[in-house]
Design an enzyme around this catalytic site. Structure first.
Site, short mmCIF file in Angstrom:
data_model
loop_
_atom_site.label_atom_id
_atom_site.label_comp_id
_atom_site.label_asym_id
_atom_site.label_seq_id
_atom_site.Cartn_x
_atom_site.Cartn_y
_atom_site.Cartn_z
N ARG A 46 26.04 74.51 53.51
CA ARG A 46 24.70 74.03 54.00
C ARG A 46 24.21 74.88 55.07
O ARG A 46 23.00 75.44 55.06
CB ARG A 46 24.60 72.65 54.33
CG ARG A 46 23.14 72.16 54.80
CD ARG A 46 23.19 70.50 54.75
NE ARG A 46 24.26 69.65 55.10
CZ ARG A 46 24.86 69.67 56.17
NH1 ARG A 46 24.15 70.49 57.39
NH2 ARG A 46 26.09 68.91 56.46
N TYR A 98 -2.28 74.18 46.30
CA TYR A 98 -1.45 73.52 45.23
C TYR A 98 -1.15 72.15 45.47
O TYR A 98 -1.12 71.60 46.56
CB TYR A 98 0.02 74.26 45.34
CG TYR A 98 1.20 73.60 44.54
CD1 TYR A 98 1.15 73.50 43.38
CD2 TYR A 98 2.39 73.21 45.09
CE1 TYR A 98 1.99 72.94 42.53
CE2 TYR A 98 3.17 72.59 44.57
CZ TYR A 98 3.06 72.44 43.25
OH TYR A 98 3.78 71.52 42.36
N ASP A 177 0.65 80.67 52.54
CA ASP A 177 1.41 80.63 51.32
C ASP A 177 1.10 81.95 50.57
O ASP A 177 -0.13 81.90 50.14
CB ASP A 177 0.86 78.89 50.71
CG ASP A 177 1.85 78.79 49.42
OD1 ASP A 177 2.27 80.02 48.85
OD2 ASP A 177 1.94 77.92 48.94
N LYS A 202 8.15 81.42 41.35
CA LYS A 202 7.16 82.01 40.82
C LYS A 202 7.36 83.67 40.58
O LYS A 202 8.28 83.84 40.07
CB LYS A 202 5.84 81.61 41.60
CG LYS A 202 5.60 80.18 41.87
CD LYS A 202 5.42 79.45 40.61
CE LYS A 202 5.19 78.05 40.62
NZ LYS A 202 5.99 77.29 41.70
C1 LIG Z 1 1.12 78.33 45.62
C2 LIG Z 1 2.30 77.16 45.68
N1 LIG Z 1 2.73 76.85 46.89
C3 LIG Z 1 4.12 76.14 46.43
C4 LIG Z 1 4.47 75.59 45.38
C5 LIG Z 1 5.73 74.71 45.58
O1 LIG Z 1 6.66 75.55 44.84
P1 LIG Z 1 8.01 74.66 44.07
O2 LIG Z 1 7.51 74.06 43.00
O3 LIG Z 1 9.02 75.83 44.07
O4 LIG Z 1 8.50 73.62 45.12
C6 LIG Z 1 3.77 76.02 44.42
C7 LIG Z 1 4.35 75.24 42.91
O5 LIG Z 1 3.60 75.52 41.90
C8 LIG Z 1 2.74 76.68 44.36
O6 LIG Z 1 1.66 77.05 43.10
#
Ligand SMILES: Cc1ncc(COP(=O)(O)O)c(C=O)c1O
Length: 393
Positions: A46, A98, A177, A202
């Protein structure tokens, strides 16, 4: 070392124990100590795992950074960064983001006494107006999801640096992000941001076969806090997931070039079609922030959103008729996907809020894959023809 070389070589040294050229999947929870406390730097998985460390080095280097902490998901990475705030602190957040991030902020972290103000961060004056004496974080997602607006990262950084003139005692952190753009097309840390977060699920993983996240920074103190949280809360990826993500990331540059080339073709095709009311893509000269996109990004990415003319049922009918665009959540894999944000990715945002932000029921979002562009355009054409109202066909 240039980007593609770093993707393939950083953190990827031959295995010291066996000479294996590819970093092994160290599928172990623990490590044998010669004597108490006498070990090779690994004690419990961990806390630290060699496969994860290799991934962290690789992805940090792609963002031009020193430090990375890999997590079990993008949301776990986001939650770890938010851990730098304490009850009573305030964050200014982009209002087009998101849905899961919105849910974490508004329905989980707000219960712990954090305060959030959502603003259109493409408007720097709105960001400035939202800053309060207790603002500790400016959270940007750019391009935004799903409307592909751009936020001027340097502009946000300058606002944060002018904190004293805004009445703050402490400079707020700037977090970006960078999931949509990827480090191949956008380098927020080089523009002055403090920390970058990715859903590696992604483009970085790139094959829709693994969920993961990472937080990357050049700030040693911030990294220690995030690392402490990673170990304390435990949202770590398995060695196998870390390995899959690392393998995917090796081809990030190649894939991103193809994603962007296909997306540009698709966006131009949709924009020229009578049945399409509006197209959102930063690489179109009609995009309101095309100039900023050219300045801030070295490519425009693989995401295209659009609104079809006519009633919303038509948008759903269109989505159901596509052959190569699977109707699915997520994005960034080699295969093309289509999603209906209002009912899928952004369903967790109340309808009123959603519509105010432009995420209407007629909006569709494409993750343009790296299939042959002719097949993608043919597929879109047949679906548009099939749903065309009599007057258009
Ligand atoms: C721009 C963005 N940030 C964060 C996330 C969250 O990521 P995760 O689904 O890997 O937890 C997503 C998920 O679609 C996203 O599109």
């Amino acid at each position: 070392m240039k980007f593609s070389t770093r993707a393939i070589h950083v953190g990827q040294e031959a295995d010291p124990a066996t000479g294996a050229t590819i970093v092994p999947i160290y599928q172990t929870s623990t490590y044998t100590q010669r004597r108490v406390g006498e070990h090779l730097g690994f004690d419990y998985s961990r806390t630290i795992n060699p496969t994860r460390v290799a991934l962290e080095k690789q992805l940090a280097s792609l963002e031009g950074a020193e430090y990375g902490s890999a997590f079990a998901s993008g949301m776990a990475a986001t939650a770890a960064v938010l851990n730098v705030l304490s009850a009573g602190d305030h964050a200014v957040v982009t209002d087009d983001l998101y849905g899961g991030t919105y849910r974490l902020f508004s329905r989980v972290l707000a219960r712990y006494g954090l305060e959030f103000t959502y603003v259109d961060m493409s408007d720097l004056a709105a960001v400035r107006a939202a800053i309060r004496p207790n603002t500790r974080l400016l959270w940007a997602e750019t391009p935004t999801n799903p409307l592909l607006k751009l936020i001027d990262i340097r502009g946000i950084v300058e606002l944060a640096r002018a904190y004293q003139s805004l009445g703050l005692h402490q400079r707020p952190l700037v977090a970006v992000d960078n999931t949509f753009a990827t480090p191949y097309f956008q380098q927020p840390l080089a523009l002055g941001a403090d920390v970058v977060v990715h859903s590696t699920t992604k483009y970085i993983g790139g094959h829709s076969d693994v969920v993961g996240g990472i937080a990357i920074t050049n700030d040693a103190g911030l990294f220690d806090t995030i690392k402490f949280h990673q170990n304390a809360v435990g949202g770590v990826p398995s060695p196998h997931d870390a390995w899959l993500t690392m393998r995917g990331a090796k081809t990030l540059a190649l894939r991103m070039r193809e994603h962007a080339r296909n997306a540009q073709e698709v966006a131009e095709f949709l924009e020229s079609h009578d049945g399409v009311a509006r197209v959102y893509y930063p690489g179109l000269p009609t995009h309101p922030q095309y100039e900023l996109a050219k300045r801030q990004m070295s490519g425009f990415g693989g995401m295209v959103s659009f609104v079809l003319e006519g009633p919303q049922e038509r948008a759903l009918d269109f989505a159901h008729r596509l052959r190569f665009f699977s109707l699915a959540e997520s994005l960034g894999g080699v295969e093309s996907l289509i999603c209906h944000p209002a009912r899928m990715t952004h369903g967790s945002i109340p309808k009123e809020d959603r519509e105010r932000r432009g995420v209407t029921d007629g909006l569709l979002r494409l993750s343009v894959g790296i299939e042959d562009e002719d097949d993608l355009i043919d597929d879109l054409t047949q679906a548009l023809d099939a749903v065309a109202p009599a007057s258009v066909s």
